[in-house]
Scaffold this motif. Structure first.
Motif, PDB file in Angstrom:
ATOM      1  N   ALA A 123     -50.212  43.944  47.501  1.00 15.09           N
ATOM      2  CA  ALA A 123     -51.429  44.756  47.577  1.00 15.09           C
ATOM      3  C   ALA A 123     -52.614  43.816  47.378  1.00 15.09           C
ATOM      4  O   ALA A 123     -52.636  43.036  46.424  1.00 15.09           O
ATOM      5  CB  ALA A 123     -51.426  45.850  46.515  1.00 15.09           C
ATOM      6  N   VAL A 124     -53.558  43.872  48.315  1.00 21.94           N
ATOM      7  CA  VAL A 124     -54.749  43.017  48.240  1.00 21.94           C
ATOM      8  C   VAL A 124     -55.950  43.896  47.909  1.00 21.94           C
ATOM      9  O   VAL A 124     -56.253  44.854  48.624  1.00 21.94           O
ATOM     10  CB  VAL A 124     -54.983  42.278  49.581  1.00 21.94           C
ATOM     11  CG1 VAL A 124     -56.311  41.527  49.564  1.00 21.94           C
ATOM     12  CG2 VAL A 124     -53.827  41.316  49.858  1.00 21.94           C
ATOM     13  N   LEU A 125     -56.608  43.554  46.788  1.00 20.52           N
ATOM     14  CA  LEU A 125     -57.796  44.281  46.345  1.00 20.52           C
ATOM     15  C   LEU A 125     -58.995  43.351  46.556  1.00 20.52           C
ATOM     16  O   LEU A 125     -59.250  42.478  45.733  1.00 20.52           O
ATOM     17  CB  LEU A 125     -57.675  44.662  44.858  1.00 20.52           C
ATOM     18  CG  LEU A 125     -56.707  45.788  44.483  1.00 20.52           C
ATOM     19  CD1 LEU A 125     -55.265  45.455  44.800  1.00 20.52           C
ATOM     20  CD2 LEU A 125     -56.849  46.108  43.003  1.00 20.52           C
ATOM     21  N   PRO A 126     -59.704  43.518  47.656  1.00 24.30           N
ATOM     22  CA  PRO A 126     -60.764  42.575  47.996  1.00 24.30           C
ATOM     23  C   PRO A 126     -62.095  42.927  47.326  1.00 24.30           C
ATOM     24  O   PRO A 126     -62.264  44.024  46.791  1.00 24.30           O
ATOM     25  CB  PRO A 126     -60.876  42.738  49.513  1.00 24.30           C
ATOM     26  CG  PRO A 126     -60.570  44.192  49.716  1.00 24.30           C
ATOM     27  CD  PRO A 126     -59.552  44.576  48.669  1.00 24.30           C
ATOM     28  N   GLY A 127     -63.026  41.993  47.403  1.00 22.71           N
ATOM     29  CA  GLY A 127     -64.378  42.248  46.893  1.00 22.71           C
ATOM     30  C   GLY A 127     -65.148  43.201  47.789  1.00 22.71           C
ATOM     31  O   GLY A 127     -66.096  43.861  47.350  1.00 22.71           O
ATOM     32  N   HIS A 128     -64.740  43.238  49.065  1.00 24.59           N
ATOM     33  CA  HIS A 128     -65.375  44.142  50.039  1.00 24.59           C
ATOM     34  C   HIS A 128     -64.286  44.649  50.973  1.00 24.59           C
ATOM     35  O   HIS A 128     -63.443  43.878  51.416  1.00 24.59           O
ATOM     36  CB  HIS A 128     -66.446  43.406  50.859  1.00 24.59           C
ATOM     37  CG  HIS A 128     -67.514  42.789  50.014  1.00 24.59           C
ATOM     38  ND1 HIS A 128     -68.672  43.453  49.665  1.00 24.59           N
ATOM     39  CD2 HIS A 128     -67.595  41.569  49.433  1.00 24.59           C
ATOM     40  CE1 HIS A 128     -69.425  42.669  48.913  1.00 24.59           C
ATOM     41  NE2 HIS A 128     -68.794  41.515  48.748  1.00 24.59           N
ATOM     42  N   GLY A 129     -64.361  45.948  51.304  1.00 25.73           N
ATOM     43  CA  GLY A 129     -63.411  46.524  52.243  1.00 25.73           C
ATOM     44  C   GLY A 129     -62.305  47.274  51.528  1.00 25.73           C
ATOM     45  O   GLY A 129     -62.194  47.249  50.300  1.00 25.73           O
ATOM     46  N   PRO A 130     -61.479  47.982  52.315  1.00 23.53           N
ATOM     47  CA  PRO A 130     -60.450  48.841  51.722  1.00 23.53           C
ATOM     48  C   PRO A 130     -59.259  48.063  51.168  1.00 23.53           C
ATOM     49  O   PRO A 130     -59.027  46.909  51.530  1.00 23.53           O
ATOM     50  CB  PRO A 130     -60.020  49.723  52.905  1.00 23.53           C
ATOM     51  CG  PRO A 130     -60.337  48.930  54.127  1.00 23.53           C
ATOM     52  CD  PRO A 130     -61.522  48.074  53.791  1.00 23.53           C
ATOM     53  N   LEU A 131     -58.501  48.753  50.321  1.00 29.57           N
ATOM     54  CA  LEU A 131     -57.217  48.249  49.830  1.00 29.57           C
ATOM     55  C   LEU A 131     -56.345  47.883  51.020  1.00 29.57           C
ATOM     56  O   LEU A 131     -56.305  48.619  52.007  1.00 29.57           O
ATOM     57  CB  LEU A 131     -56.559  49.354  49.001  1.00 29.57           C
ATOM     58  CG  LEU A 131     -55.088  49.177  48.626  1.00 29.57           C
ATOM     59  CD1 LEU A 131     -54.926  48.042  47.635  1.00 29.57           C
ATOM     60  CD2 LEU A 131     -54.541  50.487  48.048  1.00 29.57           C
ATOM     61  N   ALA A 145     -56.537  40.590  43.057  1.00 27.88           N
ATOM     62  CA  ALA A 145     -57.963  40.814  43.301  1.00 27.88           C
ATOM     63  C   ALA A 145     -58.506  39.526  43.908  1.00 27.88           C
ATOM     64  O   ALA A 145     -58.566  38.500  43.227  1.00 27.88           O
ATOM     65  CB  ALA A 145     -58.678  41.136  41.986  1.00 27.88           C
ATOM     66  N   THR A 146     -58.859  39.586  45.186  1.00 24.65           N
ATOM     67  CA  THR A 146     -59.212  38.356  45.905  1.00 24.65           C
ATOM     68  C   THR A 146     -60.708  38.062  45.909  1.00 24.65           C
ATOM     69  O   THR A 146     -61.118  37.017  46.419  1.00 24.65           O
ATOM     70  CB  THR A 146     -58.739  38.428  47.376  1.00 24.65           C
ATOM     71  OG1 THR A 146     -59.321  39.598  47.987  1.00 24.65           O
ATOM     72  CG2 THR A 146     -57.235  38.501  47.471  1.00 24.65           C
ATOM     73  N   GLY A 147     -61.525  38.958  45.356  1.00 26.73           N
ATOM     74  CA  GLY A 147     -62.972  38.723  45.408  1.00 26.73           C
ATOM     75  C   GLY A 147     -63.422  38.533  46.843  1.00 26.73           C
ATOM     76  O   GLY A 147     -62.991  39.259  47.746  1.00 26.73           O
TER      77      GLY A 147
END
Ligand SMILES: [Zn+2]
Length: 244
Positions: A222-230, A177-179
């Protein structure tokens, strides 16, 4: 009214998104670690996201905060979550609003000639972007070792967007989770790939490179950002794209 989507990333790991902002739910043995909680006006959608995975507010073991901007902590106070709230040591005073490292209304107004910024500012006003979101009861998270919480997240200091910005690595799921240290989409940028938010959102710009280095060192596809899609792909490649 923003529409909620909840995407399963891995066993027990879910990315919730309203199109304006994301949060993450990591479930294990009927308990949930929440990473961030949206805008104040997203309180009902935080509840709904828990409902979608068959859980309730009472099942939340802790809320991990990537950084204390209104779009990431607003849903905590306004939803009545009572679980412990943890964030990076340098982010604790920010969450308490002893200081503010956030784009001001003036910062936004100066850029409102840009239709993307204007539209975005109207949308965030509707979800409570100007409400008070200070959290009085927040403690510093230990970094570098798995936390005794659902998903066994490891807190990773990733300064740049704010001084105490913190990512959370879910090693078992191969995800991070990269925020807002690394995003894959944002209404203001219109870009749909790993990138950095514009400078006026960044409050410790001298630290951005150090924050990205910390992400590069992680084993995650897998990158789970604070904004935008997986984003599926190594976080190292995502950082490289963002730096390009
Ligand atoms: Zn944000």
């Amino acid at each position: 009214m923003p529409r909620l989507t909840v995407t399963q990333v891995a066993d027990g790991l879910h990315l919730a998104s309203t199109g304006l902002v994301n949060w993450i739910l990591a479930e294990e043995d009927g308990q949930v670690t929440l990473v961030d909680a949206g805008y104040p006006g997203d309180a009902c959608r935080v509840r709904e996201s828990l409902d979608r995975i068959g859980r309730t507010m009472d099942d939340v073991a802790a809320v991990l905060v990537t950084h204390a901007h209104v779009d990431h902590i607003g849903g905590i106070a306004w939803s009545g979550l009572t679980a412990p709230v943890l964030t990076g040591a340098d982010e604790v005073p920010h969450a308490k609003r002893e200081f503010l490292q956030q784009a001001t209304e003036k910062d936004v107004l100066l850029r409102a000639w840009n239709p993307r910024v204007l539209l975005w500012s109207l949308r965030i006003l509707a979800v409570g972007a100007t409400r008070d979101v200070a959290i009085s009861d927040v403690t510093a998270v230990a970094s570098g070792t798995p936390l005794d919480l659902p998903g066994r997240p490891v807190a990773v200091p990733t300064p740049g967007h704010t001084s105490g910005h913190t990512a959370y690595h879910f090693g078992g799921a191969g995800a991070v989770a990269t925020g807002d240290a690394l995003v894959t989409g944002h209404p203001v940028t219109g870009v749909r790939r790993p990138h950095l938010l514009p400078g006026f959102f960044s409050h410790a710009p001298d630290e951005v490179a150090r924050g990205l280095d910390a992400l590069t060192a992680l084993d995650a596809d897998a990158v789970l950002p604070g904004h935008g899609p997986l984003w599926r792909g190594s976080v190292r490649d995502a950082v490289e794209l963002a730096r390009a």
